[in-house]
Design an enzyme around this catalytic site. Structure first.
Site, PDB file in Angstrom:
ATOM      1  CG  ASN A  48      -0.289  -0.063   2.521  1.00 55.67           C
ATOM      2  OD1 ASN A  48       0.227  -0.879   2.158  1.00 55.67           O
ATOM      3  ND2 ASN A  48      -0.955  -0.228   4.074  1.00 55.67           N
ATOM      4  CB  ILE A  49       1.450   3.986  -2.198  1.00 58.97           C
ATOM      5  CG1 ILE A  49       2.592   1.960  -2.821  1.00 58.97           C
ATOM      6  CG2 ILE A  49       2.342   4.857  -2.671  1.00 58.97           C
ATOM      7  CD1 ILE A  49       2.612   2.002  -4.246  1.00 58.97           C
ATOM      8  CD  GLU A  50      -1.623   4.870   4.446  1.00 56.58           C
ATOM      9  OE1 GLU A  50      -0.986   5.957   4.966  1.00 56.58           O
ATOM     10  OE2 GLU A  50      -1.851   3.697   5.097  1.00 56.58           O
ATOM     11  CB  CYS A  58      -5.479  -1.390  -1.459  1.00 55.18           C
ATOM     12  SG  CYS A  58      -7.133  -0.334  -1.058  1.00 55.18           S
ATOM     13  CD  GLU A  95      -5.562  -6.071  -0.871  1.00 51.63           C
ATOM     14  OE1 GLU A  95      -5.044  -5.131  -1.246  1.00 51.63           O
ATOM     15  OE2 GLU A  95      -6.318  -5.958  -0.418  1.00 51.63           O
ATOM     16  CB  CYS A 107     -10.588  -2.227   0.932  1.00 49.78           C
ATOM     17  SG  CYS A 107     -10.342  -1.896  -0.470  1.00 49.78           S
ATOM     18  CB  CYS A 155      -8.868  -4.525  -3.457  1.00 49.74           C
ATOM     19  SG  CYS A 155      -8.042  -3.397  -3.267  1.00 49.74           S
TER      20      CYS A 155
END
Ligand code: THU
Length: 136
Positions: free
Chosen positions: A46-48, A57, A59, A90, A93
């Site tokens: 995941n990359i925020e 996310c 996935e 989620c 995803c």
């Protein structure tokens, strides 16, 4: 997924990808590993972003990486999170996994060795897909 060995390899790849997660806001690291039908593994984390809604996310990062590299046939996906209760993908995803991978097995694992595999059709029953776009 061909065997327990393949599953263990996929979990391990997802665990390594998890370490690369960029999560300054949630601190919630997620790793994903996607296995192609020829046994190749593509990973994602995941990359925020400070603009929270732009977060990706793990996935979806794995799937979009794979698609962008021309890979289209997927056999399984593993998701690794350090939670006691196993973390499922989620809703967003689930939709993307269904679109590109169909009814594949999803393996959820944590760092304590807990593992559970379920199929996408259990996670996303009565899914919307392209079939509905041509049905009117
Ligand atoms: N996250 C994932 O990477 N995959 C999921 O299926 C659930 C949520 C990430 C997004 C965000 O960086 C953090 O977990 C908390 O929601």
């Amino acid at each position: 997924m061909s065997s327990e060995t393949a599953k263990a390899k996929l979990i391990s790849a997802a665990g390594e990808a998890r370490e690369k997660a960029h999560v300054p806001f949630s601190k919630f690291k997620v790793g994903a590993a996607l296995e192609t039908s020829s046994g190749e593994i593509i990973t994602g984390c995941n990359i925020e972003n400070a603009s929270y809604g732009l977060t990706l996310c793990a996935e979806r990062v794995a799937i979009f990486k794979a698609i962008s590299e021309g890979k289209r046939d997927f056999a399984a996906i593993a998701v690794v999170v350090d939670t006691d209760e196993l973390t499922p993908p989620c809703g967003a995803c689930r939709q993307i996994i269904w679109e590109f991978c169909g009814d594949i097995p999803i393996t959820m694992a944590n760092l304590k060795g807990r593992v559970e595999t379920i199929r996408m059709s259990e996670l996303l029953p009565r899914a919307f897909d392209a079939g509905f776009l041509t049905s009117t």
